[in-house]
Design an enzyme around this catalytic site. Structure first.
Site, short mmCIF file in Angstrom:
data_model
loop_
_atom_site.label_atom_id
_atom_site.label_comp_id
_atom_site.label_asym_id
_atom_site.label_seq_id
_atom_site.Cartn_x
_atom_site.Cartn_y
_atom_site.Cartn_z
N ARG A 64 0.84 -1.16 -0.14
CA ARG A 64 -0.06 0.14 -0.09
C ARG A 64 0.68 1.03 -0.09
NH1 ARG A 64 -3.12 -2.88 -1.82
NH2 ARG A 64 -5.41 -3.20 -1.13
N HIS A 89 -1.31 0.46 -10.55
CA HIS A 89 -1.90 -0.53 -9.64
C HIS A 89 -2.52 -1.71 -10.03
CE1 HIS A 89 -3.92 -0.80 -5.05
NE2 HIS A 89 -3.93 -1.97 -5.76
#
Length: 309
Positions: free
Chosen positions: A224, A272
């Site tokens: 993250r 991502h």
């Protein structure tokens, strides 16, 4: 009939319906934020609008279309009294391990330098580094990280893992707990992060961490974004302590156009995509979770709110 509230594109909902049909009888998929969605039995979502999961009187559980749960934790309106299930899909583990290995090997075999040489029509060899000289450290050796660590070890790299609690992984030296983080990082040449985002892991890759890695180390983040202190990483890149970085996740997504990562010559920006949800491989697991929730049984891969994953 089981009513599944879905948040996403209509084409994605149709695909999920097709993939779930062999495993579920008598169900429908409706738009979570529609009138029909308010009466859903189960929510199948990734990042729904804040408040979308509140005040659903028939809701028996929430299934995430991925492993990350930090966005759920940040939404205080998400009900804590129904099961929240994260996707633990072997296909995602394979994809993320392939992405990490791709970036690691490209760095270790000087791919960027040879691409520069091609652009300038330069024919010159760079001394080849042996994989036996490299230490790969994997931050987070759970369902995905353990696969990554084992695969690096199988390639012949000295491999370390770090986790909050002790684990045993063949051919991998595992360090456990916050007090062991410094020893884990010492001398690591390739650092791979696939940790969940919790208060303990926020900012875990900072100046102190980077300084403990081997000089010129490569940083790979598929966990993250907030786990990296961006200013510290940029400073470490500029002074050569960190030789490069492959980043798939960021504190703000999409990554703002003015962010220095975009133009930094030592940073590879990925949007991502390191491990994307695959309904083909995940549908059986999702169907099992739906059946467990609607039957009042305990579903697999339930998130513990208290620990954040």
């Amino acid at each position: 009939m089981i009513r599944i509230g879905f948040f996403g594109q209509a084409a994605e909902a149709q695909e999920w319906h097709q993939k779930l049909t062999p495993f579920l009888d008598d169900f429908e998929i409706v738009d979570l934020v529609s009138d029909a969605g308010r009466n859903c039995d189960v929510a199948l979502v990734w990042a729904p609008p804040e408040g979308a999961l509140a005040h659903l009187p028939n809701l028996k559980g929430i299934i995430l279309q991925g492993q990350g749960v930090d966005h759920m934790m940040a939404d205080a309106s998400v009900p804590r009294d129904v099961p929240l299930v994260r996707l633990v899909d072997p296909d995602m583990s394979d994809a993320l391990s392939h992405w990490a290995i791709l970036n690691a090997l490209d760095f270790w075999r000087d791919g960027a330098s040879y691409r520069d040489q091609q652009a300038s029509k330069t024919w010159a060899s760079i001394p080849q580094r042996s994989h036996e000289e490299a230490i790969v450290g994997v931050l987070g050796v759970g369902a995905i990280g353990s696969v990554i660590a084992r695969r690096f070890a199988a390639l012949g790299f000295k491999t370390r893992g770090w986790a909050l609690t002790q684990k045993t992984i063949e051919n991998v030296d595992v360090f456990a707990g916050p007090d062991a983080l410094a020893d884990f990082a010492e001398g690591v040449n390739i650092s791979v992060c696939v940790l969940p985002l919790t208060p303990e892991t926020r900012g875990i890759m900072n100046a102190d961490y980077f300084n403990r890695l081997a000089y010129g180390a490569f940083v790979i983040n598929g966990g993250r974004g907030p786990q990296v202190n961006d200013d510290d990483l940029l400073a470490a890149l500029d002074r050569g302590q960190i030789g490069g970085a492959a980043l798939d996740v960021f504190a703000i997504e999409p990554l703002p156009a003015e962010h220095p990562y975009w133009a930094h010559p030592k940073v590879r920006v990925w949007p991502h995509v390191a491990a994307q949800t695959n309904p083909d491989s995940a549908s059986k697991q999702v169907a099992a979770a739906i059946q467990a929730m609607t039957n009042g049984d305990e579903p697999a891969n339930r998130v513990e709110w208290s620990r954040g994953y």
